[in-house]
Motif scaffolding. Structure first.
Motif, PDB file in Angstrom:
ATOM      1  N   ARG A  78     -16.795  -5.211 -22.471  1.00  0.00           N
ATOM      2  CA  ARG A  78     -17.922  -4.355 -22.876  1.00  0.00           C
ATOM      3  C   ARG A  78     -17.487  -2.906 -23.056  1.00  0.00           C
ATOM      4  NH1 ARG A  78     -22.416  -7.354 -19.188  1.00  0.00           N
ATOM      5  NH2 ARG A  78     -22.936  -8.949 -20.727  1.00  0.00           N
ATOM      6  N   LYS A  79     -16.625  -2.427 -22.180  1.00  0.00           N
ATOM      7  CA  LYS A  79     -16.128  -1.046 -22.305  1.00  0.00           C
ATOM      8  C   LYS A  79     -15.322  -0.866 -23.594  1.00  0.00           C
ATOM      9  CE  LYS A  79     -16.100   0.441 -17.513  1.00  0.00           C
ATOM     10  NZ  LYS A  79     -15.302   0.801 -16.345  1.00  0.00           N
ATOM     11  N   GLU A 119     -17.982  -0.697 -26.324  1.00  0.00           N
ATOM     12  CA  GLU A 119     -18.732   0.565 -26.263  1.00  0.00           C
ATOM     13  C   GLU A 119     -17.903   1.756 -26.726  1.00  0.00           C
ATOM     14  OE1 GLU A 119     -20.149   0.788 -22.230  1.00  0.00           O
ATOM     15  OE2 GLU A 119     -21.472  -0.948 -22.523  1.00  0.00           O
ATOM     16  N   SER A 120     -16.612   1.730 -26.439  1.00  0.00           N
ATOM     17  CA  SER A 120     -15.740   2.847 -26.828  1.00  0.00           C
ATOM     18  C   SER A 120     -15.238   2.730 -28.270  1.00  0.00           C
ATOM     19  CB  SER A 120     -14.547   2.941 -25.877  1.00  0.00           C
ATOM     20  OG  SER A 120     -13.722   1.798 -26.019  1.00  0.00           O
TER      21      SER A 120
END
Length: 179
Positions: free
Chosen positions: A57-58, A61-62
């Protein structure tokens, strides 16, 4: 110089998470796409694999991983059964995005990708490239962790990759020729 773009299937990402080397994708490639079906597969056991899912997820998101929705869902539906949705979306997505390289481990998916004129690379190729670029010291320890965790790598392929990377000790391997 052109950016190196790839689209990735589920199992190579799981394998990289297993050996704690997910960052190799962003170090080796400029743009990394994952189809929606792959993203769903990766996040399906969010409670059981919360740390791993959080890493994915990170990355999304990034903007390191770009989740892609295939446009031609009809082709995916038509071919479903020959392969899983994630594999099919990787291949169809590669064609739609004009991405020359799909990161896929499964043999049948690699064969179909070839039929669609999409080159493939698997986790063993990723680790090999990483070694050549000095991102990992050796491939053997990475392959050993994968095998111990249940990742299917035949003895023949295992020894072949070790040989390609100059890590095959004398007398090691299958049969008389070391492969």
């Amino acid at each position: 110089m052109a950016k190196m773009r790839v689209i990735c299937n589920t199992s190579p990402i799981i394998g990289l998470l297993t050996i704690n080397r997910l960052e190799l994708l962003e170090k080796l490639f400029d743009e990394i796409y994952i189809p929606e079906a792959v993203y769903r597969e990766l996040c399906i056991n969010a409670e059981k694999y919360s740390h791993e899912v959080e890493q994915i997820r990170k990355k999304v998101e990034s903007g390191i991983f770009v989740v892609y929705q295939v446009k031609n869902a009809d082709v995916v539906k038509k071919l479903y059964g020959r392969l899983h949705y994630g594999e099919l979306e990787v291949i169809v997505g590669a064609k739609e995005l004009d991405i020359p390289l799909a990161i896929i481990d499964e043999t049948n998916a690699r064969k179909m990708a070839s039929e669609f004129l999409v080159d493939t690379l698997g986790i063993l190729g990723i680790v090999t490239q990483a070694k050549r670029k000095g991102l990992v010291k050796e491939v053997k320890s990475e392959l050993d962790v994968l095998r111990k965790s249940g990742y299917r790598i035949s003895d023949k392929l295992y020894y072949s990759v070790l040989e390609q990377n100059g890590e095959l000790n004398k007398g090691e391997g299958c049969g008389n020729n070391g492969l």
